[in-house]
Every structure is written in structure tokens, then in C-alpha cells.
Design a protein around this motif. Structure first.
Motif, mmCIF file in Angstrom:
data_model
loop_
_atom_site.group_PDB
_atom_site.id
_atom_site.type_symbol
_atom_site.label_atom_id
_atom_site.label_comp_id
_atom_site.label_asym_id
_atom_site.label_seq_id
_atom_site.Cartn_x
_atom_site.Cartn_y
_atom_site.Cartn_z
ATOM 1 N N LEU A 29 0.845 -1.189 0.000
ATOM 2 C CA LEU A 29 0.000 0.000 0.000
ATOM 3 C C LEU A 29 0.886 1.248 0.000
ATOM 4 N N ALA A 30 1.950 1.222 0.760
ATOM 5 C CA ALA A 30 2.872 2.362 0.806
ATOM 6 C C ALA A 30 3.450 2.647 -0.576
ATOM 7 N N TRP A 31 3.782 1.601 -1.330
ATOM 8 C CA TRP A 31 4.337 1.787 -2.673
ATOM 9 C C TRP A 31 3.329 2.498 -3.572
ATOM 10 N N VAL A 32 2.059 2.062 -3.498
ATOM 11 C CA VAL A 32 1.012 2.670 -4.325
ATOM 12 C C VAL A 32 0.841 4.148 -3.959
ATOM 13 N N ILE A 33 0.841 4.458 -2.684
ATOM 14 C CA ILE A 33 0.674 5.841 -2.248
ATOM 15 C C ILE A 33 1.865 6.689 -2.687
ATOM 16 N N ARG A 34 3.086 6.166 -2.549
ATOM 17 C CA ARG A 34 4.269 6.919 -3.004
ATOM 18 C C ARG A 34 4.206 7.161 -4.514
ATOM 19 N N ALA A 36 1.513 7.314 -6.383
ATOM 20 C CA ALA A 36 0.439 8.279 -6.657
ATOM 21 C C ALA A 36 0.916 9.702 -6.370
ATOM 22 N N ILE A 37 1.636 9.876 -5.286
ATOM 23 C CA ILE A 37 2.153 11.200 -4.944
ATOM 24 C C ILE A 37 3.183 11.653 -5.980
ATOM 25 N N SER A 38 4.070 10.765 -6.379
ATOM 26 C CA SER A 38 5.071 11.104 -7.399
ATOM 27 C C SER A 38 4.399 11.518 -8.701
ATOM 28 N N ASN A 39 3.386 10.752 -9.124
ATOM 29 C CA ASN A 39 2.652 11.082 -10.351
ATOM 30 C C ASN A 39 1.958 12.429 -10.232
ATOM 31 N N TYR A 40 1.381 12.694 -9.077
ATOM 32 C CA TYR A 40 0.706 13.971 -8.854
ATOM 33 C C TYR A 40 1.700 15.129 -8.930
ATOM 34 N N GLU A 42 4.607 15.206 -10.399
ATOM 35 C CA GLU A 42 5.096 15.337 -11.777
ATOM 36 C C GLU A 42 4.063 16.071 -12.632
ATOM 37 N N SER A 43 2.812 15.700 -12.477
ATOM 38 C CA SER A 43 1.733 16.334 -13.230
ATOM 39 C C SER A 43 1.615 17.812 -12.867
ATOM 40 N N GLU A 44 1.658 18.128 -11.605
ATOM 41 C CA GLU A 44 1.558 19.519 -11.162
ATOM 42 C C GLU A 44 2.758 20.326 -11.632
ATOM 43 N N GLY A 45 3.926 19.714 -11.674
ATOM 44 C CA GLY A 45 5.115 20.393 -12.164
ATOM 45 C C GLY A 45 4.969 20.752 -13.621
ATOM 46 N N GLN A 46 4.432 19.832 -14.416
ATOM 47 C CA GLN A 46 4.202 20.085 -15.832
ATOM 48 C C GLN A 46 3.156 21.184 -15.997
ATOM 49 N N THR A 47 2.115 21.132 -15.197
ATOM 50 C CA THR A 47 1.066 22.142 -15.258
ATOM 51 C C THR A 47 1.648 23.506 -14.924
ATOM 52 N N HIS A 48 2.506 23.557 -13.912
ATOM 53 C CA HIS A 48 3.145 24.816 -13.519
ATOM 54 C C HIS A 48 3.999 25.362 -14.659
ATOM 55 N N LEU A 49 4.747 24.494 -15.324
ATOM 56 C CA LEU A 49 5.590 24.937 -16.437
ATOM 57 C C LEU A 49 4.742 25.465 -17.591
ATOM 58 N N ILE A 50 3.618 24.813 -17.866
ATOM 59 C CA ILE A 50 2.727 25.253 -18.943
ATOM 60 C C ILE A 50 2.147 26.623 -18.595
ATOM 61 N N ARG A 51 1.687 26.792 -17.348
ATOM 62 C CA ARG A 51 1.136 28.077 -16.927
ATOM 63 C C ARG A 51 2.187 29.176 -17.036
ATOM 64 N N LYS A 52 3.404 28.858 -16.614
ATOM 65 C CA LYS A 52 4.498 29.828 -16.652
ATOM 66 C C LYS A 52 4.798 30.228 -18.097
#
Length: 60
Positions: A29-34, A36-40, A42-52
């Protein structure tokens, strides 16, 4: 990079779903949560770069 323990309260239905994913993939379960957080993050980082980039283009 070291790891640090964190605590979060999750809805029971979310935990059940995460446990099912962990079981299907034969990981903890810990692996799945880690993952999911990593994917989130990464996604938010890409979104931030696009907004910038958009802000820069609009300023030009």
C-alpha cells in the motif's frame, strides 16, 4: 535522498481502492501511495511549467 514518515487521513473508500490496486500489482500500500504522490507532483510540475510559459507568451 532520504525518506521521511508522514501521516494522512484518507476516506475509507479511498483506502479500499488503494489496497485493491496494491493487491492487483503485488506491491505494498505504501508503494502505491508513493507512486500516486510522485505522479501527482510530476503532473503539477508540468502544469506549472505550462502556466508559466503561457504567462510569458501573453506578456510578450
Amino acid at each position: 535522498m532520504g525518506k521521511r514518515r508522514v501521516t494522512a487521513m484518507l476516506d475509507e473508500s479511498d483506502i479500499t481502492e488503494l489496497e485493491a490496486i496494491a493487491e492487483q500489482n503485488r506491491v505494498s500500500l505504501a508503494w502505491v501511495i508513493r507512486a500516486a504522490i510522485s505522479n501527482y507532483l510530476e503532473s503539477e510540475g508540468q502544469t506549472h511549467l505550462i502556466r508559466k510559459s503561457r504567462t510569458r507568451l501573453e506578456s510578450s
